[in-house]
Write a protein that holds these residues in place. Structure first.
Motif, PDB file in Angstrom:
ATOM      1  N   VAL A 179    -110.218  54.224  13.886  1.00  0.00           N
ATOM      2  CA  VAL A 179    -109.079  55.039  13.426  1.00  0.00           C
ATOM      3  C   VAL A 179    -109.327  55.607  12.033  1.00  0.00           C
ATOM      4  N   ALA A 180    -109.917  54.793  11.167  1.00  0.00           N
ATOM      5  CA  ALA A 180    -110.260  55.234   9.804  1.00  0.00           C
ATOM      6  C   ALA A 180    -109.061  55.835   9.073  1.00  0.00           C
ATOM      7  N   GLY A 181    -107.895  55.225   9.266  1.00  0.00           N
ATOM      8  CA  GLY A 181    -106.719  55.635   8.520  1.00  0.00           C
ATOM      9  C   GLY A 181    -106.032  56.890   8.999  1.00  0.00           C
ATOM     10  N   ARG A 182    -106.463  57.440  10.142  1.00  0.00           N
ATOM     11  CA  ARG A 182    -105.897  58.712  10.595  1.00  0.00           C
ATOM     12  C   ARG A 182    -104.489  58.572  11.143  1.00  0.00           C
ATOM     13  N   VAL A 183    -104.156  57.433  11.747  1.00  0.00           N
ATOM     14  CA  VAL A 183    -102.809  57.185  12.260  1.00  0.00           C
ATOM     15  C   VAL A 183    -102.429  55.744  11.931  1.00  0.00           C
ATOM     16  N   PRO A 184    -101.135  55.421  11.905  1.00  0.00           N
ATOM     17  CA  PRO A 184    -100.737  54.038  11.667  1.00  0.00           C
ATOM     18  C   PRO A 184    -101.228  53.109  12.772  1.00  0.00           C
ATOM     19  N   LEU A 185    -101.647  51.896  12.368  1.00  0.00           N
ATOM     20  CA  LEU A 185    -102.131  50.892  13.304  1.00  0.00           C
ATOM     21  C   LEU A 185    -101.226  49.666  13.215  1.00  0.00           C
ATOM     22  N   LEU A 186    -100.526  49.380  14.310  1.00  0.00           N
ATOM     23  CA  LEU A 186     -99.640  48.230  14.392  1.00  0.00           C
ATOM     24  C   LEU A 186    -100.318  47.121  15.181  1.00  0.00           C
ATOM     25  N   VAL A 187    -100.067  45.873  14.801  1.00  0.00           N
ATOM     26  CA  VAL A 187    -100.623  44.724  15.516  1.00  0.00           C
ATOM     27  C   VAL A 187     -99.467  43.854  15.998  1.00  0.00           C
ATOM     28  N   GLY A 188     -99.520  43.461  17.269  1.00  0.00           N
ATOM     29  CA  GLY A 188     -98.503  42.574  17.819  1.00  0.00           C
ATOM     30  C   GLY A 188     -98.691  41.159  17.314  1.00  0.00           C
ATOM     31  N   THR A 189     -97.635  40.582  16.757  1.00  0.00           N
ATOM     32  CA  THR A 189     -97.747  39.229  16.177  1.00  0.00           C
ATOM     33  C   THR A 189     -96.639  38.287  16.640  1.00  0.00           C
ATOM     34  N   GLY A 190     -95.789  38.725  17.558  1.00  0.00           N
ATOM     35  CA  GLY A 190     -94.629  37.924  17.935  1.00  0.00           C
ATOM     36  C   GLY A 190     -94.994  36.725  18.797  1.00  0.00           C
ATOM     37  N   SER A 191     -94.186  35.677  18.681  1.00  0.00           N
ATOM     38  CA  SER A 191     -94.328  34.485  19.513  1.00  0.00           C
ATOM     39  C   SER A 191     -92.961  33.834  19.644  1.00  0.00           C
ATOM     40  N   ALA A 192     -92.919  32.698  20.323  1.00  0.00           N
ATOM     41  CA  ALA A 192     -91.651  31.997  20.530  1.00  0.00           C
ATOM     42  C   ALA A 192     -91.327  31.043  19.393  1.00  0.00           C
TER      43      ALA A 192
END
Length: 294
Positions: A68-81
């Motif tokens: 991506v090299a900063g071209r678009v936002p990158l979100l990471v899933g981190t949710g749990s119970a």
């Protein structure tokens, strides 16, 4: 953070032996960027986050950041119970270089609204990273209602919600909370056009993996207020949206990506390959959409 338009919930491609296919992952991301996708989610539910080890997560995030090299936002899933585990995962995502965390409501445990309020506030207080709430009660058994979202939206690190409930009134209630610091994103492909025409900022999409350019065109038309064109594009894509729901996500998606040379059709157990009875329908849909895009 400006999260808007066409955002892809990326699949995580695997090789035939079940190992990560980072080459296919890079090509998937490159195709998304070429098609105009405006944001990417790594290791969400579509990315089989539940089936990735910590080391694998680090590899896919690093690969995504490099491509991506900063071209678009990158979100990471981190949710749990579990709140403490979610805080630890969100810190890890921050340290890996994520632009934001996508945090699904705690699944299986069915917290109250007060529990959800405290859960998200604890995470936002603990980690210096923008947070996108994610509500998908059909998968979690837990519904984050608009009144609770309204309280969470006041937190400076909670910047958006991905809402997968396809009810028009639910979307209207959330749109009333939009501000310069809080954005509303659809998480349901089938009702995304309606949500965008009503004023949603964007869509985090599954189908986008397969048809990035067409999905970007839909988002642009709807966000631009071009109702007739948006509804025409939406009607063309609805059969694909329906087909991707024939079995649990990402089973149909991974089979579709395999026809494009983007990884194996096999998700990780307990998910299995798409049933034979559905494959020809999906193949024909993808062929038709490819022809229409030419």
């Amino acid at each position: 953070m400006n999260l808007c338009g066409s955002i892809c919930a990326l699949a995580t491609p695997f090789q035939a032996d079940g190992q990560l296919d980072l080459d296919a992952f890079a090509r998937l991301i490159q195709g998304q960027l070429a098609g105009g996708t405006q944001g990417l989610v790594v290791a969400g539910s579509t990315g089989e986050a539940h089936a990735l080890s910590d080391d694998e997560l680090a590899l896919v995030v690093a690969k995504a950041i490099a491509v991506v090299a900063g071209r678009v936002p990158l979100l990471v899933g981190t949710g749990s119970a579990n709140t403490a585990k979610t805080i630890a995962a969100t810190r890890r995502a921050r340290d890996l270089g994520a632009d934001a965390a996508l945090i699904v409501t705690p699944y299986y445990v069915r917290p109250t609204q007060q529990g959800l309020l405290q859960h998200y506030r604890a995470i936002a207080d603990a980690v210096e990273l923008p947070i996108v709430l994610y509500n998908v009660p059909g998968r979690t058994g837990c519904d984050l209602v608009p009144a609770t979202v309204a309280q969470l939206a006041a937190h400076p690190r909670i910047v958006a919600i991905k809402e997968a409930v396809a009810d028009a009134q639910r979307m209207q209630d959330l749109l009333a909370l939009r501000s310069v610091s809080f954005q509303v994103l659809s998480g349901d492909d089938g009702s995304a056009c309606r949500a965008l025409l009503a004023g949603a900022d964007g869509v985090i999409s599954v189908a986008n993996n397969l048809v990035p350019a067409q999905f970007r065109a839909l988002c642009d038309a709807a966000r631009g207020g071009h109702r007739d064109r948006a509804e025409t594009l939406d009607a063309q894509l609805q059969p694909l949206f329906d087909a991707l729901g024939l079995e649990s996500n990402p089973i149909p998606l991974k089979w579709g990506l395999s026809t494009q040379g983007l990884g194996s059709a096999h998700p990780r157990l307990p998910l299995v390959e798409l049933s034979v009875s559905h494959r020809e329908r999906l193949r024909e849909l993808l062929s038709t959409l490819q022809d229409a895009a030419v």
